[in-house]
Design a protein around this motif. Structure first.
Motif, mmCIF file in Angstrom:
data_model
loop_
_atom_site.group_PDB
_atom_site.id
_atom_site.type_symbol
_atom_site.label_atom_id
_atom_site.label_comp_id
_atom_site.label_asym_id
_atom_site.label_seq_id
_atom_site.Cartn_x
_atom_site.Cartn_y
_atom_site.Cartn_z
ATOM 1 N N ASP A 107 -3.201 0.295 -3.589
ATOM 2 C CA ASP A 107 -2.876 -1.058 -3.135
ATOM 3 C C ASP A 107 -2.391 -1.909 -4.299
ATOM 4 O O ASP A 107 -2.820 -1.719 -5.434
ATOM 5 C CB ASP A 107 -4.102 -1.726 -2.507
ATOM 6 C CG ASP A 107 -4.608 -0.995 -1.274
ATOM 7 O OD1 ASP A 107 -3.790 -0.398 -0.563
ATOM 8 O OD2 ASP A 107 -5.826 -1.031 -1.036
ATOM 9 N N ASP A 116 -3.011 6.204 -1.491
ATOM 10 C CA ASP A 116 -4.064 5.245 -1.168
ATOM 11 C C ASP A 116 -4.189 4.209 -2.290
ATOM 12 O O ASP A 116 -5.273 3.921 -2.790
ATOM 13 C CB ASP A 116 -5.397 5.951 -0.923
ATOM 14 C CG ASP A 116 -6.368 5.046 -0.190
ATOM 15 O OD1 ASP A 116 -5.914 4.156 0.563
ATOM 16 O OD2 ASP A 116 -7.591 5.212 -0.370
ATOM 17 N N ARG A 126 0.854 -1.183 0.000
ATOM 18 C CA ARG A 126 0.000 0.000 0.000
ATOM 19 C C ARG A 126 0.887 1.228 0.000
ATOM 20 O O ARG A 126 1.838 1.321 0.780
ATOM 21 C CB ARG A 126 -0.888 0.015 1.238
ATOM 22 C CG ARG A 126 -1.841 1.190 1.287
ATOM 23 C CD ARG A 126 -2.880 0.988 2.399
ATOM 24 N NE ARG A 126 -3.823 2.079 2.372
ATOM 25 C CZ ARG A 126 -3.645 3.242 2.986
ATOM 26 N NH1 ARG A 126 -2.560 3.446 3.703
ATOM 27 N NH2 ARG A 126 -4.546 4.191 2.902
#
Length: 148
Positions: free
Chosen positions: A101, A99, A94
């Motif tokens: 992943d 933000d 991450r």
């Protein structure tokens, strides 16, 4: 006489330390003269780290970045050599600043003696890490420039 931690136990401590972001503690798992080889490394990752102090510096640099890693799907294979294990696992990555992943596959071969890592060969998917971190275009540009 106290019994030293097994290679499996040491790998699990390393893996859980990385997963918990305890980068500053990880070098204590390594022998003073430990060697970490990363055959698939791409810049800026080094192909070889020698000595606990260098390994510590490497881990502490990771602590300053936006990358979080969590090991999953861990399978540890025992070998006929009691000092050596092979670990297969994924990193769930991450990027905290975006933000974002991603997942990358890994294989790590560890040699542990007296409860300390003597050597590892880390087959991390460095290109996958670069892509997950948004660095792949810059990396490809740099690699292409080196070929000219």
């Amino acid at each position: 006489m106290t019994e030293s931690a097994s290679p499996r136990e040491i790998f699990m401590r390393l893996s859980s330390g990385i997963s918990a972001g305890r980068w500053h503690e990880l070098a204590t798992l390594y022998a003073d003269d430990a060697v970490v080889e990363q055959p698939f490394a791409v810049p800026p990752a080094p192909a070889r780290l020698e000595g606990r102090d260098v390994i510590d510096t490497h881990f502490r640099a990771a602590a300053d970045g936006p990358l979080e890693l969590r090991a999953s799907n861990v399978v540890v294979h025992e070998t006929t050599d009691p000092e050596v294990i092979i670990a297969e696992f994924d990193y769930q990555g991450r990027i905290t600043t975006a933000d974002h992943d991603f997942t990358v596959a890994n294989i790590q071969v560890l040699r542990v003696r007296d409860g300390l890592i003597l050597a590892t060969r880390d087959y991390h998917d460095h290109l996958g890490l670069a892509q997950g971190m948004g660095r792949l275009p810059d990396l490809l540009t740099a690699l292409t420039a080196d070929d000219e």
